[in-house]
Design an enzyme around this catalytic site. Structure first.
Site, mmCIF file in Angstrom:
data_model
loop_
_atom_site.group_PDB
_atom_site.id
_atom_site.type_symbol
_atom_site.label_atom_id
_atom_site.label_comp_id
_atom_site.label_asym_id
_atom_site.label_seq_id
_atom_site.Cartn_x
_atom_site.Cartn_y
_atom_site.Cartn_z
ATOM 1 C CD GLN A 71 22.336 35.010 21.998
ATOM 2 O OE1 GLN A 71 23.433 34.448 22.013
ATOM 3 N NE2 GLN A 71 22.032 35.970 22.839
ATOM 4 N N GLY A 95 17.130 40.580 20.138
ATOM 5 C CA GLY A 95 17.322 41.098 18.783
ATOM 6 C C GLY A 95 16.926 42.561 18.784
ATOM 7 C CG ASP A 128 22.729 44.737 20.231
ATOM 8 O OD1 ASP A 128 23.301 43.819 19.636
ATOM 9 O OD2 ASP A 128 21.698 44.575 20.908
#
Lengths: 353, 353
Positions: free
Chosen positions: B204, B47, B245
């Site tokens: 995830q 994360g 990201d």
């Protein structure tokens, strides 16, 4: 070469248990139509054309076992057997085609023999049904080869091709449909590389398609389904080819879940999207994809991978096993009778007439 | 509530090992920057915002451990530590932001203390760095809340929303970014149901996002990534929200692989596609997505699921961990400073100025 998927001998159909691939090759013996239906439901047996061929043998097996003694008993047994087989995978129209064709042979026999059957007639019925099942199988193998050749002609030189699920030799009694296009294209010196999408939840791409491609010496790479857009954009993919479970009269195509999304992604990148399937996959009674029922399978298949749980207990999951790709996203249908493009009701009707 | 992801106390950072979720909650103790980097590389820690917070603590830990005695030693150690941390996940710009901010504090301290450090100065340095790490963490938690509130305002009533990967509490020190939008939307009475894409290969979505959504009592369903198009078409999905990201100056967004394909599918269906991320995710030095390096991770992560092999031995597999979604496919960026739409270099520059 891919090992045989079905072996019929002496009243037993040995069905390759595809759940065990690629770890090992083993067979389930089936002596009844119910056993064939169970192998289909359990996913040991999969691939629309192969399910159709297995159902044809399952039909012959069942009538061989039941040995009906009168036309009425034959008609009843034949209808019951066809229904039993068809219920095993409602999306696979090739299954309906094969079961109905076997049923027609049985009903013709009943019509032609109005009196109680003697031993010779009973033998003749079984022999006729076995012959019809072998014919369906031979036609499937021939159709695959023709599909592969028609499809290979569509590919550019140095083709980088992608496929989804397994429409390979393992899904048919021949070289496969979509994978047949890839292997024939490779034989013609046109295919540089193939990408196989793993095809969650059942992983037919990871377990079956790359296994076939490796055995056929096609340079190939496995990707997760969600990598397709990135790979198409960055790796020069210039053709996508998939199989079909059912094609409506207008060309809307039901195939393994994920096909629809892949077709949208192909269109976005201007990459041709081909559906390779034998003509019995076309269901002229389904006017469009809206008429195709989508089978919802157990969500256990989503949350458990190879016996290992991948999500929290009590999670809710969905499992539509198929999706529908509208004809408008399909560049061409590749059939054993030739290539249909643009994909619409008129062109499909003309080719099937 | 989601258990704490990072616990910093007495020179030890306890990092939740997210590889063990949802089966159990356990922590890895880290006493060095290298241990934090390793946890990042091993995917125990994941994360983008959370990696940034952990790196900030990792930086403080490392300087606490090294106790440099001179400004020159401090500068060298600080630069080395920042590099070490940044190398652990080159795509996560939040990591660069946090490491560079810690480095700046260290270099300022060196500039302000030109002579060898006494014990009081050494203590002051550590205390200053720990305070900065806590500030970065608090800012992240605050940013999540603001993102959640801004995002919730964009959602229609009875919203059926979909997300990919995990941009949840587990990815941050707050309520999450994309998942924060969902939970804040739910709190505002707007979210009817959420779909979580499982997010192969690392799952995830299956392991983390549905787990969070279930704990937050959001009615939710897990799907495989390749079901997204079918579900969007048939289940009334009217918003998609994902994290990021790294966001280039023009809005092109690098996020977990699969995001790009999902954005294409959303566009095809006319469903708004939102990227929720704190402004430190924007990398103004990357003019466009072309400047973002895509990390290629081990293909073992693709062919082995929970310790079980799913593909033939010797198979070749690809594993780009991220992909780039062009700004043109993103309806809006949801940041802690507000919503940026349309997504372009001018609007992003104006908001970040």
């Amino acid at each position: 070469m891919t090992p045989p998927r079905l072996i019929y001998r002496n009243g037993t159909l040995r069905i390759m248990d595809q759940r065990l691939l690629p770890d090992r090759v083993a067979y389930i013996p089936a002596r009844t139509a119910a056993a064939v239906a169970k192998a289909t439901k359990d996913m040991a047996l999969r691939g629309a054309p192969l399910i159709g061929c297995a159902a044809a043998f399952g039909f012959a097996l069942e009538l061989r076992r039941l040995r009906p003694g009168t036309p009425a008993a034959l008609r009843a047994a034949a209808r019951r057997t066809a229904e039993l087989l068809k219920a095993a995978r409602p999306t696979a129209v090739a299954l309906f085609y094969a079961a109905d064709r076997m049923l027609a042979r049985a009903l013709e026999f009943a019509d032609a023999h109005p009196r109680p059957f003697g031993p010779a007639e009973k033998r003749r019925l079984v022999s006729l049904l076995e012959k019809e099942a072998r014919l369906i199988t031979a036609e499937d193998a021939r159709a695959c080869l023709d599909i592969g050749r028609h499809g290979a002609r569509l590919l550019p030189k140095n083709c980088v091709i992608m496929t989804h699920c397994n429409a390979g030799a393992l899904a048919t009694m021949g070289i496969g449909t979509a994978v047949g296009v890839i292997t024939e294209g490779r034989r013609a010196g046109k295919v540089k590389r193939a990408y196989a999408c793993e095809t969650r939840p059942y992983l037919q791409g990871a377990r079956l398609t790359v296994w076939e491609l490796m055995r056929e010496k096609v340079p190939s790479e496995l990707i997760t389904d969600n990598m397709a857009a990135h790979i198409i954009k960055t790796c020069g993919v210039n053709a996508i080819v998939v199989g079909a479970d059912r094609i409506a009269a207008n060309g809307d195509t039901a195939n393994k879940v994920g096909t629809y999304g892949l077709a949208i992604i192909a269109r976005h990148h201007g990459v041709p999207f081909y559906v390779a399937a034998p003509t019995p996959t076309v269901d002229m009674e389904a006017r469009s994809g809206d008429a195709i029922e989508i089978e919802e399978r157990s969500c256990g298949e989503v949350v458990v991978v190879k016996g290992r749980r991948i999500a929290p207990r009590k999670v809710r999951a969905r499992h539509p096993a198929f999706d529908v790709t509208p004809a408008g996203l399909i560049t061409a249908l590749i059939t054993e009778r030739g290539v249909i493009s643009p994909v619409n009701v008129r062109n499909i009707g003309a080719r099937l007439a």
